[in-house]
Design an enzyme around this catalytic site. Sequence first.
Site, PDB file in Angstrom:
ATOM      1  N   ARG A 198     -10.195 -11.612   2.423  1.00 33.54           N
ATOM      2  CA  ARG A 198     -11.049 -12.702   1.929  1.00 33.54           C
ATOM      3  C   ARG A 198     -10.322 -14.036   1.992  1.00 33.54           C
ATOM      4  O   ARG A 198     -10.943 -15.080   2.153  1.00 33.54           O
ATOM      5  CB  ARG A 198     -11.523 -12.361   0.511  1.00 33.54           C
ATOM      6  CG  ARG A 198     -10.422 -12.187  -0.485  1.00 33.54           C
ATOM      7  CD  ARG A 198     -10.835 -11.394  -1.724  1.00 33.54           C
ATOM      8  NE  ARG A 198     -10.934  -9.956  -1.461  1.00 33.54           N
ATOM      9  CZ  ARG A 198     -11.238  -9.040  -2.374  1.00 33.54           C
ATOM     10  NH1 ARG A 198     -11.504  -9.408  -3.620  1.00 33.54           N
ATOM     11  NH2 ARG A 198     -11.304  -7.765  -2.057  1.00 33.54           N
ATOM     12  N   LYS A 242       0.842  -1.197   0.000  1.00 33.84           N
ATOM     13  CA  LYS A 242       0.000   0.000   0.000  1.00 33.84           C
ATOM     14  C   LYS A 242       0.879   1.249   0.000  1.00 33.84           C
ATOM     15  O   LYS A 242       1.955   1.228   0.588  1.00 33.84           O
ATOM     16  CB  LYS A 242      -0.857   0.031   1.276  1.00 33.84           C
ATOM     17  CG  LYS A 242      -2.020  -0.931   1.328  1.00 33.84           C
ATOM     18  CD  LYS A 242      -2.783  -0.772   2.643  1.00 33.84           C
ATOM     19  CE  LYS A 242      -3.886  -1.805   2.786  1.00 33.84           C
ATOM     20  NZ  LYS A 242      -4.973  -1.667   1.813  1.00 33.84           N
TER      21      LYS A 242
HETATM   22  N1  BES Z   1      -7.840  -3.777   4.725  1.00 36.14           N
HETATM   23  C1  BES Z   1      -8.139  -3.352   3.409  1.00 36.14           C
HETATM   24  C2  BES Z   1      -9.474  -2.621   3.293  1.00 36.14           C
HETATM   25  C3  BES Z   1      -9.631  -1.334   4.061  1.00 36.14           C
HETATM   26  C4  BES Z   1      -9.488  -0.119   3.417  1.00 36.14           C
HETATM   27  C5  BES Z   1      -9.984  -1.342   5.386  1.00 36.14           C
HETATM   28  C6  BES Z   1      -9.677   1.058   4.117  1.00 36.14           C
HETATM   29  C7  BES Z   1     -10.159  -0.162   6.094  1.00 36.14           C
HETATM   30  C8  BES Z   1     -10.019   1.041   5.458  1.00 36.14           C
HETATM   31  C9  BES Z   1      -8.180  -4.557   2.479  1.00 36.14           C
HETATM   32  O1  BES Z   1      -7.378  -5.615   2.826  1.00 36.14           O
HETATM   33  C10 BES Z   1      -7.732  -4.102   1.135  1.00 36.14           C
HETATM   34  O2  BES Z   1      -6.612  -3.725   1.020  1.00 36.14           O
HETATM   35  N2  BES Z   1      -8.624  -4.160   0.169  1.00 36.14           N
HETATM   36  C11 BES Z   1      -8.327  -3.743  -1.149  1.00 36.14           C
HETATM   37  C12 BES Z   1      -8.853  -4.809  -2.095  1.00 36.14           C
HETATM   38  C13 BES Z   1      -8.369  -4.666  -3.502  1.00 36.14           C
HETATM   39  C14 BES Z   1      -6.875  -4.897  -3.564  1.00 36.14           C
HETATM   40  C15 BES Z   1      -9.088  -5.679  -4.374  1.00 36.14           C
HETATM   41  C16 BES Z   1      -9.030  -2.425  -1.386  1.00 36.14           C
HETATM   42  O3  BES Z   1     -10.098  -2.192  -0.823  1.00 36.14           O
HETATM   43  O4  BES Z   1      -8.466  -1.590  -2.097  1.00 36.14           O
HETATM   44 MG    MG Z   2      -5.411  -5.439   2.063  1.00 29.97          MG
END
Ligand code: BES
Ligand code: MG
Length: 488
Positions: A337, A263
């Site tokens: 997931r 990230k």
């Molecule tokens: N933990 C994140 C989602 C999240 C985002 C939680 C903001 C709390 C606040 C999750 O693991 C994630 O990174 N999801 C990605 C999925 C994508 C890579 C398909 C997302 O939401 O961008």
């Molecule tokens: Mg994630």
Amino acid sequence: MKIHFSSIALPNSGTLVVLVNDNAPLSEYAKQLDEKTQGALTRAIQVEQFSGKKNSLINIVAPANSELNRIVILGTGNGSDIDTQHAADTLVKQIETYQLTTITVLAEQEQQAAQFAYGLQLSNYRFDKYRTRSELQAKYLLTEAHLLTTNPEQAQALYAPLEAVAEGITITRDLVWEPANVVYPESFAEFCQKLAPYGLEIDVVNSQQMAELGMGALLGVGQGSMHESLMVILKYNGSNNDEAPVAFLGKGVTFDSGGLSLKPNSSMNTMKEDMGGAATVTGLMVALAKRQANVNAIGVLGLVENMPSDKAQRPSDVVTSMSGQTIEVMNTDAEGRLVLCDLMTYTQRTFKPKAMFDLATLTGAVLIALGEEIAGIFSNDDALSAQITAAGETEQESVWRLPMGGQFDRLLKSEIADMRNNGNKLRIGGSSVAAQFLYRFIENETPWVHIDIAGTAWTGEGLPNKPKGATGFGVRLLDRLVKEQFEA
Ligand code: BES
Ligand code: MG
Ligand code: ZN
């Protein structure tokens, strides 16, 4: 904060809070106080054109003919449970200004007294553990509240289950607030092991045992971390028969760096909250056990840390889940997931639950779609969806059902495995695609609701009865659902 209920005797010192419902006349006791203070209350009410509406208050300092420091007349709206809890929130917002640590509250009606105490508990919260300089700590937090009520025993009995829920919520908030160098899989599991006195049975399943179970999807997420991935089972047997349990699954990614699909810092630095689902399940199980709910419930936590390293899984790796289905991990940041799918298989095969709920900070997309106050739900069961929606209305923890369907499922097609872990069209229906991925792990049509709390686990500004930071969203919601739908 200590809560005391006692019968009505007007105090002669400190701060007295008088609850007044919208357009209701002053009660007998409030009138006595008014007479004693030479009409201080009625005059203030008149001058301020106070009607008792929600979020309103009058602060009468050093009233005549009395040793009281203050009388606060507090509007409790229509006097409903929620309005009363919110009134407590309005008061707590003033404690710094009024320099309060102890209050006495004239809350004659028992239900209102109990609900006011509950609202105080929820609002009177700060996470100051790591502030060593006193000027950075909250100067005023309530340490004691005395509620004057007609029947103190009855008020105490009404308050007991609410106190249990408040305690669960505090546990959830503390866990989410804690940084990831303090709360990681092993320390989270150790914390859980201390919950036995509540009446919970705790099992910790280690990585080797999970490998034997075939939980390759969950283990893949944690393999880049120095911390061992763990699964914690919290059992509560509150129903004396051997009825099938209700199961609550929690995403417990103690830190989500994104893994090798790293990230950017702007979205990484909030990712200690990515164990919010597991924290909520923990708080909920404590609440159910402490209030001795008449239900059999299981909490299952998937505790992993998602880190990049030479051991980390790579984008394009293929893992085999416990269900036997294979997954091409095209984005290591779509890790939640992967954790949940193995928890789902394990839970369904081990416990045969009559209903299964999972809580997860799963997708940024749900925050974009629904904001900080509404969680997204996804379900294969219309009745259960309606029931949880109603519970959300009652508890003011709103949920909104979002769609599932073939158009989202198709995006999970992989070139090499049974599915990929992220949609193959960037950002399209992100929350629904994630839910659709999970749905592939439902067996025997287990009634299931997925609750995406990525938006609601944390509040930047604060909400009524939810001070800014970790909210504990979901504990009240599911406690209510259990009470209304699953208790005998
Ligand atoms: N933990 C994140 C989602 C999240 C985002 C939680 C903001 C709390 C606040 C999750 O693991 C994630 O990174 N999801 C990605 C999925 C994508 C890579 C398909 C997302 O939401 O961008
Ligand atoms: Mg994630
Ligand atoms: Zn995550």
